[in-house]
Design a protein around this motif. Structure first.
Motif, mmCIF file in Angstrom:
data_model
loop_
_atom_site.group_PDB
_atom_site.id
_atom_site.type_symbol
_atom_site.label_atom_id
_atom_site.label_comp_id
_atom_site.label_asym_id
_atom_site.label_seq_id
_atom_site.Cartn_x
_atom_site.Cartn_y
_atom_site.Cartn_z
ATOM 1 N N UNK A 1 14.244 -7.216 6.324
ATOM 2 C CA UNK A 1 14.150 -6.742 7.879
ATOM 3 C C UNK A 1 13.188 -5.645 8.236
ATOM 4 N N UNK A 2 12.784 -5.042 7.040
ATOM 5 C CA UNK A 2 11.732 -4.046 7.182
ATOM 6 C C UNK A 2 10.271 -4.713 7.396
ATOM 7 N N UNK A 3 9.594 -4.136 8.220
ATOM 8 C CA UNK A 3 8.277 -4.372 8.348
ATOM 9 C C UNK A 3 7.356 -3.297 8.298
ATOM 10 N N UNK A 4 6.542 -3.202 7.307
ATOM 11 C CA UNK A 4 5.741 -2.009 6.993
ATOM 12 C C UNK A 4 4.328 -2.216 7.150
ATOM 13 N N UNK A 5 3.652 -1.214 7.944
ATOM 14 C CA UNK A 5 2.366 -1.287 8.109
ATOM 15 C C UNK A 5 1.258 -0.681 6.982
ATOM 16 N N UNK A 6 2.057 0.399 6.335
ATOM 17 C CA UNK A 6 1.239 0.945 5.370
ATOM 18 C C UNK A 6 1.285 0.577 3.885
ATOM 19 N N UNK A 7 0.173 1.083 3.112
ATOM 20 C CA UNK A 7 0.195 0.358 1.734
ATOM 21 C C UNK A 7 1.460 1.047 1.144
ATOM 22 N N UNK A 8 1.971 0.315 0.282
ATOM 23 C CA UNK A 8 3.193 0.818 -0.721
ATOM 24 C C UNK A 8 2.736 1.854 -1.768
ATOM 25 N N UNK A 9 3.738 2.637 -2.067
ATOM 26 C CA UNK A 9 3.429 3.864 -2.863
ATOM 27 C C UNK A 9 2.668 3.416 -4.053
ATOM 28 N N UNK A 10 3.028 2.370 -4.822
ATOM 29 C CA UNK A 10 2.560 1.830 -6.191
ATOM 30 C C UNK A 10 0.985 1.838 -6.084
ATOM 31 N N UNK A 11 0.338 1.852 -4.882
ATOM 32 C CA UNK A 11 -0.906 1.449 -4.656
ATOM 33 C C UNK A 11 -1.490 2.856 -4.080
ATOM 34 N N UNK B 1 23.503 -4.461 11.040
ATOM 35 C CA UNK B 1 23.719 -5.114 12.354
ATOM 36 C C UNK B 1 22.668 -6.230 12.620
ATOM 37 N N UNK B 2 22.085 -6.563 11.741
ATOM 38 C CA UNK B 2 21.057 -7.944 11.820
ATOM 39 C C UNK B 2 19.739 -7.513 12.716
ATOM 40 N N UNK B 3 19.259 -6.295 12.572
ATOM 41 C CA UNK B 3 18.136 -5.991 13.364
ATOM 42 C C UNK B 3 16.836 -5.744 12.230
ATOM 43 N N UNK B 4 15.919 -5.716 12.789
ATOM 44 C CA UNK B 4 14.776 -5.610 11.976
ATOM 45 C C UNK B 4 14.075 -4.094 12.195
ATOM 46 N N UNK B 5 13.419 -3.514 11.383
ATOM 47 C CA UNK B 5 12.877 -2.050 11.482
ATOM 48 C C UNK B 5 11.556 -1.987 11.245
ATOM 49 N N UNK B 6 10.870 -1.686 12.076
ATOM 50 C CA UNK B 6 9.255 -1.469 12.038
ATOM 51 C C UNK B 6 8.969 -0.027 11.291
ATOM 52 N N UNK B 7 8.372 -0.034 10.369
ATOM 53 C CA UNK B 7 8.167 1.160 9.327
ATOM 54 C C UNK B 7 6.855 1.516 9.046
ATOM 55 N N UNK B 8 6.557 2.630 9.622
ATOM 56 C CA UNK B 8 5.461 3.264 9.423
ATOM 57 C C UNK B 8 4.989 4.483 8.310
ATOM 58 N N UNK B 9 6.435 5.104 8.008
ATOM 59 C CA UNK B 9 6.346 6.303 7.262
ATOM 60 C C UNK B 9 7.103 6.176 5.874
ATOM 61 N N UNK B 10 7.748 4.994 5.228
ATOM 62 C CA UNK B 10 8.216 5.017 4.293
ATOM 63 C C UNK B 10 7.811 3.877 3.222
ATOM 64 N N UNK B 11 7.088 4.552 2.317
ATOM 65 C CA UNK B 11 6.226 3.449 1.683
ATOM 66 C C UNK B 11 6.433 3.268 0.245
ATOM 67 N N UNK B 12 7.663 3.869 -0.270
ATOM 68 C CA UNK B 12 8.447 3.510 -1.460
ATOM 69 C C UNK B 12 8.443 2.096 -1.767
ATOM 70 N N UNK B 13 7.973 1.424 -2.775
ATOM 71 C CA UNK B 13 7.879 0.040 -2.874
ATOM 72 C C UNK B 13 9.372 -0.603 -2.705
ATOM 73 N N UNK B 14 10.434 0.033 -3.105
ATOM 74 C CA UNK B 14 11.742 -0.750 -2.872
ATOM 75 C C UNK B 14 12.216 -0.551 -1.506
ATOM 76 N N UNK B 15 11.765 0.612 -0.681
ATOM 77 C CA UNK B 15 11.681 0.576 0.705
ATOM 78 C C UNK B 15 11.471 -0.372 1.394
ATOM 79 N N UNK B 16 10.153 -0.828 1.026
ATOM 80 C CA UNK B 16 9.345 -1.898 1.665
ATOM 81 C C UNK B 16 10.060 -3.322 1.607
ATOM 82 N N UNK B 17 10.632 -3.359 0.545
ATOM 83 C CA UNK B 17 11.319 -4.759 -0.024
ATOM 84 C C UNK B 17 12.532 -4.899 0.855
#
Length: 361
Positions: A116-126, A97-113
């Protein structure tokens, strides 16, 4: 000056397998909106936008996430759920739908990539590398077993552990499911990155413990409540702790946020975490809401593309720590800390500059 509305819409797990973390996240997001409203709202030009939030229960299912997002699709800002599998589903819905998503709780690296996803947390690989750093001097050539759950989070966490072990001169002797770990592990270190329940179950069934144990679940206060003295000695990566302090340049200071969350949502936090401390799922959801509203103000617009572009450029520090996205979309600036359960208390032991206690093996 006229005041208009700024609506945040959130899909959060108030029931189901992610309910403990989802309810904490809902408390944090609600409080972020309330605190910004109390400070006068979000300014765009000569207008002040008064923020409000609608949070609906996704039931910890992918179908529920889509149902909730359909219901809140007209919100100005969309905040995703807890859990990498659910965030991936939310990101697909948003991308369609051409929307962005603010992400606080899904930190798998592929998910953060995902676009449109804007992540605040450290990715899982770290997540697991700083746990190994916390005892690298004492166990320089350690043999390490990594127990991971199914899905993208576990794969990312295992990859990060493998790279960190190589860097530190340690040796990964096994990457396996939790159920495959023997009751007497033949290793110096056992790391766990599964569901909260899976990590707990594995700690409970160990008949002999390696010199060091690290578990993602140990970052939550509920870990100590559930395990009691069995939790002592276990290390855990954490996105945030109450005692950490940062030179804040966006939003309220750490003490203000902690006071706000404790005063207004303490009953929720006690029910879910079993302690009087604010846990990181609440803090990271607060940070996501705070940064989303800040980007609206900086962009001077409610246009999704403009807000997303602002987020991509943003480099700042909030009460939650540093924020800055990498070119591939992952959170690059935020750093994990490590806690260890010592005499039924969760203490920060890494990094050294923030340590409340020394690591005990």
């Amino acid at each position: 000056m006229a005041a208009d509305a700024l609506l945040l819409g959130g899909s959060l797990s108030l029931t189901g397998r992610y309910a403990p973390q989802g309810r904490l996240a809902a408390a944090g997001l609600n409080q972020a909106v309330q605190d910004v409203r109390n400070r006068g709202g979000v300014r765009i030009g000569h207008r002040y936008l008064v923020p409000d939030v609608v949070i609906l229960d996704d039931g910890s299912t992918r179908e529920g996430v889509r149902r909730v997002l359909d219901s809140v699709s007209r919100a100005d800002l969309l905040v995703g759920p807890y859990g990498s599998d659910l965030v991936a589903e939310a990101a697909r819905w948003a991308a369609d739908r051409g929307r962005s998503l603010w992400n606080h709780g899904g930190n798998a690296d592929d998910v953060q990539r995902l676009p449109g996803v804007v992540s605040v947390g450290t990715p899982a690989s770290r997540y697991l590398p700083p746990v190994l750093d916390a005892f690298a001097t004492e166990l320089p050539e350690a043999r390490v077993i990594v127990a991971v759950g199914l899905g993208a989070f576990g794969r990312s966490a295992a990859h990060g552990a493998r790279e960190a072990a190589r860097r530190l001169g340690m040796r990964i002797v096994g990457i396996m499911r939790h159920a495959e770990v023997p009751e007497v592990p033949n290793a110096d270190v056992l790391l766990m990155a599964g569901t909260f329940a899976a990590d707990l179950k594995l700690v409970r069934r160990l008949r002999a413990r390696p010199q060091a144990i690290g578990a993602v679940a140990a970052g939550l206060g509920t870990f100590g409540v559930e395990l009691g003295r069995i939790a002592d000695g276990v290390l855990g990566p954490t996105q945030w702790e109450e005692g950490l302090r940062f030179p804040v340049d966006v939003g309220p200071l750490q003490a203000e946020v902690v006071r706000s969350l404790r005063a207004r949502v303490l009953p929720t936090l006690r029910a879910e975490a079993g302690t009087g401390h604010v846990e990181y799922p609440a803090a990271q959801a607060y940070a996501a809401g705070l940064l989303a509203m800040h980007c609206v103000q900086e962009a001077g617009s409610l246009d999704d593309d403009a807000v997303l572009a602002t987020a991509r450029r943003l480099r700042c520090t909030t009460f939650f720590g540093a924020f800055g996205l990498d070119a591939d979309g992952r959170q690059a600036a935020h750093e994990m800390s490590v806690v260890q359960w010592q005499q039924a208390v969760k203490a920060v032991v890494w990094p050294p500059r923030a340590a409340e206690a020394a690591t005990i093996l």
